[in-house]
Design a protein around this motif. Structure first.
Motif, PDB file in Angstrom:
ATOM      1  N   LEU A 358       0.840  -1.194   0.000  1.00  0.00           N
ATOM      2  CA  LEU A 358       0.000   0.000   0.000  1.00  0.00           C
ATOM      3  C   LEU A 358       0.877   1.247   0.000  1.00  0.00           C
ATOM      4  O   LEU A 358       2.028   1.203   0.431  1.00  0.00           O
ATOM      5  CB  LEU A 358      -0.898  -0.009   1.231  1.00  0.00           C
ATOM      6  CG  LEU A 358      -2.010  -1.058   1.220  1.00  0.00           C
ATOM      7  CD1 LEU A 358      -2.667  -1.138   2.584  1.00  0.00           C
ATOM      8  CD2 LEU A 358      -3.043  -0.733   0.158  1.00  0.00           C
ATOM      9  N   PRO A 359       0.365   2.371  -0.506  1.00  0.00           N
ATOM     10  CA  PRO A 359       1.176   3.595  -0.536  1.00  0.00           C
ATOM     11  C   PRO A 359       1.624   3.992   0.866  1.00  0.00           C
ATOM     12  O   PRO A 359       0.871   3.882   1.825  1.00  0.00           O
ATOM     13  CB  PRO A 359       0.234   4.624  -1.154  1.00  0.00           C
ATOM     14  CG  PRO A 359      -1.144   4.060  -0.990  1.00  0.00           C
ATOM     15  CD  PRO A 359      -0.984   2.581  -1.036  1.00  0.00           C
ATOM     16  N   ASP A 360       2.875   4.459   0.957  1.00  0.00           N
ATOM     17  CA  ASP A 360       3.458   4.768   2.263  1.00  0.00           C
ATOM     18  C   ASP A 360       3.368   6.242   2.635  1.00  0.00           C
ATOM     19  O   ASP A 360       4.029   6.686   3.574  1.00  0.00           O
ATOM     20  CB  ASP A 360       4.908   4.305   2.318  1.00  0.00           C
ATOM     21  CG  ASP A 360       5.801   5.027   1.296  1.00  0.00           C
ATOM     22  OD1 ASP A 360       5.307   5.944   0.593  1.00  0.00           O
ATOM     23  OD2 ASP A 360       6.999   4.670   1.196  1.00  0.00           O
ATOM     24  N   GLY A 361       2.577   7.005   1.917  1.00  0.00           N
ATOM     25  CA  GLY A 361       2.406   8.413   2.252  1.00  0.00           C
ATOM     26  C   GLY A 361       3.142   9.364   1.333  1.00  0.00           C
ATOM     27  O   GLY A 361       2.921  10.584   1.408  1.00  0.00           O
ATOM     28  N   ARG A 362       4.013   8.865   0.472  1.00  0.00           N
ATOM     29  CA  ARG A 362       4.674   9.744  -0.488  1.00  0.00           C
ATOM     30  C   ARG A 362       3.639  10.267  -1.484  1.00  0.00           C
ATOM     31  O   ARG A 362       2.781   9.522  -1.954  1.00  0.00           O
ATOM     32  CB  ARG A 362       5.770   8.988  -1.241  1.00  0.00           C
ATOM     33  CG  ARG A 362       6.819   8.393  -0.337  1.00  0.00           C
ATOM     34  CD  ARG A 362       7.835   7.583  -1.132  1.00  0.00           C
ATOM     35  NE  ARG A 362       8.468   6.596  -0.266  1.00  0.00           N
ATOM     36  CZ  ARG A 362       9.768   6.320  -0.274  1.00  0.00           C
ATOM     37  NH1 ARG A 362      10.572   6.953  -1.109  1.00  0.00           N
ATOM     38  NH2 ARG A 362      10.253   5.420   0.549  1.00  0.00           N
ATOM     39  N   PRO A 363       3.723  11.537  -1.838  1.00  0.00           N
ATOM     40  CA  PRO A 363       2.744  12.082  -2.785  1.00  0.00           C
ATOM     41  C   PRO A 363       2.955  11.523  -4.182  1.00  0.00           C
ATOM     42  O   PRO A 363       4.083  11.225  -4.595  1.00  0.00           O
ATOM     43  CB  PRO A 363       3.010  13.588  -2.743  1.00  0.00           C
ATOM     44  CG  PRO A 363       4.431  13.711  -2.276  1.00  0.00           C
ATOM     45  CD  PRO A 363       4.658  12.557  -1.342  1.00  0.00           C
ATOM     46  N   ALA A 364       1.855  11.366  -4.914  1.00  0.00           N
ATOM     47  CA  ALA A 364       1.917  10.894  -6.295  1.00  0.00           C
ATOM     48  C   ALA A 364       2.248  12.060  -7.207  1.00  0.00           C
ATOM     49  O   ALA A 364       1.549  13.092  -7.205  1.00  0.00           O
ATOM     50  CB  ALA A 364       0.586  10.265  -6.705  1.00  0.00           C
ATOM     51  N   GLN A 365       3.322  11.917  -7.967  1.00  0.00           N
ATOM     52  CA  GLN A 365       3.716  12.959  -8.919  1.00  0.00           C
ATOM     53  C   GLN A 365       4.302  12.295 -10.171  1.00  0.00           C
ATOM     54  O   GLN A 365       5.515  12.289 -10.379  1.00  0.00           O
ATOM     55  CB  GLN A 365       4.736  13.917  -8.289  1.00  0.00           C
ATOM     56  CG  GLN A 365       5.058  15.124  -9.170  1.00  0.00           C
ATOM     57  CD  GLN A 365       5.869  16.168  -8.435  1.00  0.00           C
ATOM     58  OE1 GLN A 365       5.340  16.878  -7.581  1.00  0.00           O
ATOM     59  NE2 GLN A 365       7.152  16.256  -8.719  1.00  0.00           N
ATOM     60  N   PRO A 366       3.425  11.738 -11.027  1.00  0.00           N
ATOM     61  CA  PRO A 366       3.916  11.168 -12.283  1.00  0.00           C
ATOM     62  C   PRO A 366       4.393  12.274 -13.219  1.00  0.00           C
ATOM     63  O   PRO A 366       4.086  13.448 -13.019  1.00  0.00           O
ATOM     64  CB  PRO A 366       2.691  10.447 -12.840  1.00  0.00           C
ATOM     65  CG  PRO A 366       1.526  11.147 -12.227  1.00  0.00           C
ATOM     66  CD  PRO A 366       1.980  11.606 -10.870  1.00  0.00           C
ATOM     67  N   GLU A 367       5.140  11.881 -14.220  1.00  0.00           N
ATOM     68  CA  GLU A 367       5.631  12.819 -15.222  1.00  0.00           C
ATOM     69  C   GLU A 367       4.523  13.118 -16.222  1.00  0.00           C
ATOM     70  O   GLU A 367       4.055  12.229 -16.936  1.00  0.00           O
ATOM     71  CB  GLU A 367       6.853  12.224 -15.930  1.00  0.00           C
ATOM     72  CG  GLU A 367       7.372  13.015 -17.100  1.00  0.00           C
ATOM     73  CD  GLU A 367       7.677  14.448 -16.715  1.00  0.00           C
ATOM     74  OE1 GLU A 367       6.990  15.347 -17.247  1.00  0.00           O
ATOM     75  OE2 GLU A 367       8.572  14.656 -15.876  1.00  0.00           O
ATOM     76  N   VAL A 368       4.072  14.392 -16.274  1.00  0.00           N
ATOM     77  CA  VAL A 368       2.937  14.726 -17.139  1.00  0.00           C
ATOM     78  C   VAL A 368       3.268  14.521 -18.614  1.00  0.00           C
ATOM     79  O   VAL A 368       2.372  14.311 -19.428  1.00  0.00           O
ATOM     80  CB  VAL A 368       2.452  16.168 -16.891  1.00  0.00           C
ATOM     81  CG1 VAL A 368       1.901  16.316 -15.488  1.00  0.00           C
ATOM     82  CG2 VAL A 368       3.545  17.181 -17.163  1.00  0.00           C
ATOM     83  N   ALA A 369       4.538  14.555 -18.966  1.00  0.00           N
ATOM     84  CA  ALA A 369       4.912  14.383 -20.364  1.00  0.00           C
ATOM     85  C   ALA A 369       4.656  12.972 -20.873  1.00  0.00           C
ATOM     86  O   ALA A 369       4.632  12.749 -22.085  1.00  0.00           O
ATOM     87  CB  ALA A 369       6.380  14.735 -20.573  1.00  0.00           C
ATOM     88  N   VAL A 370       4.460  12.001 -19.982  1.00  0.00           N
ATOM     89  CA  VAL A 370       4.239  10.615 -20.413  1.00  0.00           C
ATOM     90  C   VAL A 370       2.821  10.153 -20.105  1.00  0.00           C
ATOM     91  O   VAL A 370       2.513   8.969 -20.283  1.00  0.00           O
ATOM     92  CB  VAL A 370       5.273   9.661 -19.783  1.00  0.00           C
ATOM     93  CG1 VAL A 370       6.679  10.103 -20.126  1.00  0.00           C
ATOM     94  CG2 VAL A 370       5.106   9.543 -18.271  1.00  0.00           C
ATOM     95  N   LEU A 371       1.950  11.030 -19.664  1.00  0.00           N
ATOM     96  CA  LEU A 371       0.554  10.656 -19.409  1.00  0.00           C
ATOM     97  C   LEU A 371      -0.253  10.731 -20.707  1.00  0.00           C
ATOM     98  O   LEU A 371       0.062  11.491 -21.606  1.00  0.00           O
ATOM     99  CB  LEU A 371      -0.059  11.573 -18.352  1.00  0.00           C
ATOM    100  CG  LEU A 371       0.580  11.525 -16.966  1.00  0.00           C
ATOM    101  CD1 LEU A 371      -0.177  12.430 -15.997  1.00  0.00           C
ATOM    102  CD2 LEU A 371       0.627  10.103 -16.427  1.00  0.00           C
TER     103      LEU A 371
END
Length: 371
Positions: A358-371
């Protein structure tokens, strides 16, 4: 009934038409297009599976298709794209699946049965994908889709929201050359990628890069030298030759006042908005990684990057709680577009897979250039 299959280059025109006819809602409806060739924009960061759905008549079931009312012979019902990407999860480098490119022919929207058929097909078409964890991004203003997918309906995967991602479109007019960034040499890419991955591990779904993958993107990499190696890395990635953000329509009153607004925007050094049917002239500030020693200089680094940007707009993504977000909003007056990042579990894989936690609390920040 519908017939689903992997798309081929022969389907290029159909795929591009589905993208154009399915803009994302907002104060400006934007269509993410792939012109002049859909497949020219494939595979720049991970392996892609493109699935296309047609009315059942396309495979010889004409009478049945007429009775169900699904559609006419050969008519495209919808599409989706799955991508296997090398990303970080809880600080660990792993293969993650990204579910995107979901587009449905306007004639078939709001049919839950079609959605269920499409989702049920994903494990079949992506059987070669090694990802145990999946994620996606949904426009914050698309409340109808978010309510439906968060409802936990039987036959649909489990969507769990993590946090908002804010895509910032910054005007080049606010750039100023400080000489901080220098263009990276090919022989430096290994060290730059290593530095990037160390910093990117602080975020969920942040990209993992290596020299081969970095060069394959076609992006131009820059760095800032520190005492013992790089102290910051970025890439300027112009994708307009194969992928565009096209403005489709503006809400009232902006649609009537667009020429007046753009006149003001030029004077105020803000984003000049493209007319409907035209693409935003943008470059992505991608693979950004900054050490703690440079974080206080972040606004200056953005100014310097803007001065280097080859287009009128430079876009980057920051999670909604990022310490840099407010300074960037105040200093650069960007246009902001918000999306929610979700984990997508087809079989409660986030809870029960031995290799995924499960996620450990780190914020999700994917690279928008690859979405």
């Amino acid at each position: 009934m519908i017939h689903l299959r992997l798309a081929t280059p022969d389907d290029d025109a159909t795929l591009r038409a589905l993208l154009r006819s399915n803009p994302m809602p907002g104060w400006v409806s934007m269509a993410m297009t792939r012109e002049p060739s859909f497949f020219a924009g494939a595979g720049h960061f991970g392996r892609e599976w493109v699935v296309l759905g047609h009315a059942a008549e396309d495979v010889g079931e004409k009478k049945d298709a007429r009775r169900t009312g699904i559609g006419e012979a050969g008519e495209a019902v919808g599409m989706y794209v799955c991508t296997e990407q090398p990303l970080h999860w809880n600080g660990v480098q792993t293969q993650v699946g990204y579910l995107g490119g979901l587009r449905i022919n306007p004639r078939y929207r709001h049919r839950l049965r079609l959605l269920k058929i499409g989702y049920a097909s994903i494990p079949h078409f992506t059987a070669e994908c090694k990802a145990a964890l999946w994620y996606t991004a949904i426009a914050s203003e698309n409340r109808t889709a978010r309510r439906l997918l968060e409802a936990g309906l039987r036959g649909l995967p489990r969507y769990r929201p993590l946090n908002e991602l804010v895509t910032l479109a910054l005007p080049k007019a606010r750039g100023r050359r400080h000489g901080a960034w220098r263009r990276a040499m090919p022989g430096e890419l290994e060290n730059l990628c290593r530095f990037h991955n160390q910093q990117a591990g602080r975020y969920q779904f942040s990209p993992v890069i290596d020299p081969v993958r970095a060069e394959a993107t076609g992006a131009v990499f820059y760095c800032i030298d520190g005492n013992a190696g790089p102290s910051a890395v970025m890439a300027l990635w112009n994708q307009q030759a194969y992928k565009q953000a096209m403005a489709c329509a503006y809400r009232l009153p902006l649609n009537a006042l667009l020429p007046l607004y753009n006149g003001y925007a030029r004077l105020a050094k803000r984003i000049v908005l493209p007319p409907p049917g035209k693409a935003l002239d943008q470059t992505f500030l991608a693979f950004l990684a900054v050490s703690e020693t440079c974080e206080d200089e972040f606004p200056m680094l953005i100014e310097d990057a803007l001065a280097l940007c080859p287009t009128a707009v430079m876009s980057l993504g920051l999670h909604a709680g990022h310490r840099w977000l407010d300074p960037v909003l105040k200093r650069f007056r960007p246009t902001a577009y918000r999306t929610w990042i979700y984990t997508v579990a087809f079989d409660d894989v986030v809870q029960h897979c031995a290799c995924i936690t499960l996620p450990d609390g780190r914020p999700a920040q994917p690279e928008v250039a690859v979405l």
